[in-house]
Design a protein around this motif. Structure first.
Motif: not given
Lengths: 329, 388
Positions: A2, A5-6, A8-9, A12, A14-16, A19, A22-23, A27
């Motif tokens: 878990n 994942v973010f 990694h994204l 790449e 794919l996630l600003s 965001s 915030k995540i 977490q």
């Protein structure tokens, strides 16, 4: 996994950044919600208390204690409804959000103790005399009133079941299976009337825009009750006469299917398909038995296998068209 | 060993994680769409309702094509042996593999139905084959365990892993029963040990990389092993099982104090640990088993009549939950009473309302009275049950 994942994204692209931040923040300080545990506890509490009080009154009917119990129920009912009235948001014909989840259950407890009270008054003092119709009519009206006044779907479904009881039938699936008697013309017509009434109520709810979110409950019960009534009428009457029922079923299906397709509701589409499948299979079986008795089972097996395949393909296509809308509603 | 395309499975896991954040409002529409495009999933997975419909239809097809085949071959007199049902099972399994590998079905209803029909046919045939043996239960539970274990590993089906666990437990039970009186006396402790070990293993492998496709299987394993851990030492279960197996009617059992302590306090330990470790599985199992503890106690000690117990229990439960709701009105110590928003909120509300109609009007029965058209029926759907 878990945690990575973010990252990694994010790497790449794919996630600003925003965001991602915030995540990460969420977490690092996760909140543990006991919302559903509390809701379940409240629901169980209401269930236990209203059942317990209901039995308590009848068990103590000849003793002095029942006055106390009765007073307790009356106070509880008044207290719950009064509290809800004080805390409710202003009435509107649109959806009114309940102030908090406690509100819903306090209201439910108030309404249920009201029903106990009415029932007790009739049994002990015969308030409504021999007019049993009135004794079920009054709670129904009050339930509908509370449902709209406080905007509570649970109370609305209670009101709908009470409407059925007033008409002398039941609508909940369990009771339908346990008690309903479809070998009686009067029952079939009562169910048919009730079902149509509910369908009209569902339609009117949407058309006039009065508490639009109530439409699902009306429509849900309406569709089931009408289909079941038509099916039982179809199986009740002989071969020739049953075609009238079959054509009614076809007309109803046409309206409900069209409506469901427009609203992209897979639930009602599926109901149409399954109820019609039962009717059509009934027709095939009845016809085959009439024509060919000895080879009947082969033909029927062939029919079910091929129709099953056909329907799976049909459902697959239907589902693909409504892909993102597969939910109740 | 797993039958599904591993890249797609990984993508599915990733997208579910992202969707959780999306529903919480932390990820934007565009981001979700781009991520979904970058991590494609080729499975055929319709929504829940379509799954139900396709499950039913697959069962219909299976029943009628199986009986059609059986009728055709009935003349040859091969249908009356378990071999025929094994044959039917193999056909189902071959179709299942084809649907999953070629048509990429993943939890579509079709694969669920085929999986369970295959398992049922195989397990049924095996039991038929060993029925006359004196060890039939031991053999059957062992076979079901191996079968379900294989299917769990291959299809990562959650219910299948549940059955696998329960059959393993049954196998241990029947095997230990063979050791005679000593076996019976120590049975609760053996089952406790087995359940406890299962929980520890399930907990340890819950988030490991090699078992990442089986996270939900390990989760359900935790739940069921916690429950069987409790039941192994529950006073009612121990006493009644002892009586049943020995054919006796006992007043009490050895070590009764121990089993009573276990029955009453274990749920509280679960709840306490659940709260301390923020562990939802422990917390919910504890709450559920608390009900079992109350029921067990009431079965042996009638402190008050049922209706008083119900009312009192209701008041306590309502009071407690109202207090907790108020207490957690603003989040404290990482706990909150507020809901974590999900997309399906509206739907759940509808489902809940249907549940209300079903539970609160269950006791009401309409009465048909000849002569009056709309006169029948008793009082409205209050909780007021009982014959009045």
């Amino acid at each position: 996994m878990n945690n990575t994942v973010f990252d990694h994204l994010h790497s790449e692209g794919l996630l600003s950044d925003e965001s991602f931040k915030k995540i990460k923040q969420r977490q690092s300080s996760p909140l543990f919600s006991v919302h559903w545990e509390l809701k379940t506890a409240l629901y169980t509490g209401v269930l236990l208390l209203s059942t317990g009080l209901g039995i308590l009154v009848y068990k103590n009917i000849d003793s002095i204690g029942h006055q106390v119990v009765l007073a307790f129920i009356a106070v509880l009912c008044a207290g719950c409804l009064g509290w809800c009235n004080k805390n409710k948001k202003p009435f509107s014909f649109a959806k009114v959000e309940s102030p908090n989840s406690l509100f819903d259950y306090v209201l439910l407890l108030g309404v249920l103790s009201f029903l106990s009270l009415i029932g007790y008054l009739q049994v002990q003092y015969g308030v409504f005399g021999d007019k049993y119709g009135l004794a079920t009519f009054l709670p129904m009206v009050v339930l509908f009133f509370f449902a709209y006044y406080f905007d509570h779907i649970g109370v609305l479904t209670l009101a709908i079941t009470n409407l059925a009881i007033w008409m002398g039938v039941t609508v909940t699936p369990k009771d339908l299976l346990e008690h309903a008697n479809f070998n009686n013309e009067k029952f079939i017509y009562t169910y048919l009337l009730l079902g149509c009434l509910l369908l009209v109520a569902g339609w009117a709810t949407n058309y006039y825009g009065i508490k639009k979110h109530f439409a699902f409950s009306y429509h849900h019960y309406g569709v089931h009750v009408t289909f079941i009534a038509l099916l039982s009428g179809y199986f009740f009457y002989d071969y020739g006469l049953s075609f009238i029922w079959l054509s009614c079923l076809a007309v109803l299906t046409w309206f409900i299917f069209k409506d469901a397709y427009r609203k992209r509701s897979f639930y009602f589409l599926l109901l149409c398909v399954l109820y019609n499948y039962i009717a059509f299979s009934g027709l095939i079986i009845r016809s085959v038995i009439k024509v060919a008795e000895s080879e009947g089972f082969y033909l029927i097996s062939l029919y079910f296998v091929s129709s099953g395949f056909g329907l799976i393909i049909f459902l697959t296509n239907l589902n693909r068209k409504l892909k993102s809308n597969d939910h109740l509603q | 060993m797993i039958i599904y395309n591993k890249t797609w499975l990984s993508n599915l896991l990733l997208i579910r994680e992202v969707e959780k954040q999306y529903h919480a409002g932390l990820v934007s529409d565009d981001e979700l769409r781009n991520i979904k495009r970058a991590y494609p999933i080729g499975f055929y997975t319709p929504g829940f309702l379509a799954r139900v419909g396709m499950f039913l239809l697959t069962v219909v097809i299976s029943v009628f094509s199986s009986s059609f085949l059986s009728l055709v071959f009935a003349e040859a007199r091969i249908v009356e042996y378990y071999g025929w049902f094994i044959f039917l099972g193999i056909i189902h399994y071959v179709i299942l593999e084809k649907m999953v590998r070629v048509n990429h079905h993943y939890r579509s209803g079709v694969d669920d139905a085929l999986l369970w029909i295959f398992a049922g046919l195989f397990a049924g045939s095996f039991y038929w084959a060993v029925e006359s043996s004196s060890e039939q239960y031991l053999l059957a539970s062992g076979f079901v365990f191996l079968l379900c274990l294989f299917l769990t590993i291959r299809f990562s089906d959650i219910l299948m892993s549940l059955v696998a666990y329960l059959s393993a437990l049954a196998f241990v039970f029947f095997a230990w029963q063979k050791t005679g009186a000593f076996g019976l006396a120590t049975m609760p402790f053996l089952l406790m040990t087995f359940s406890g070990l299962s929980y520890v293993i399930a907990k340890r492998y819950e988030n490991k990389d090699i078992t990442r496709f089986y996270t939900n299987n390990f989760l359900i394993l935790q739940v069921i092993s916690l429950i069987t851990f409790y039941i192994s030492g529950n006073y009612y279960a121990v006493k009644e099982l002892n009586d049943m197996l020995n054919g006796t009617v006992s007043e009490t059992i050895p070590l009764a104090w121990f089993f009573w302590l276990w029955t009453i306090f274990l749920p509280f330990i679960y709840i306490g640990l659940g709260i301390r470790n923020r562990n939802r599985v422990l917390l919910r199992s504890g709450l559920l088993l608390l009900v079992a503890a109350v029921l067990t106690f009431r079965y042996y000690y009638h402190l008050m009549p049922l209706e008083q117990a119900l009312s009192l229990g209701g008041i306590i439960l309502l009071g407690l939950s109202v207090w907790v709701t108020k207490y957690l009105h603003t989040p404290r110590k990482g706990f909150t009473a507020a809901e974590v928003k999900t997309q399906r909120e509206f739907e759940l509300l509808n489902l809940e309302s249907l549940a209300i109609a079903d539970t609160f009007s269950a006791a009401v029965e309409p009465v048909a009275e000849e002569g009056t058209s709309f006169g029948g029926g008793r009082f409205g759907g209050g909780g007021a049950s009982g014959g009045y």
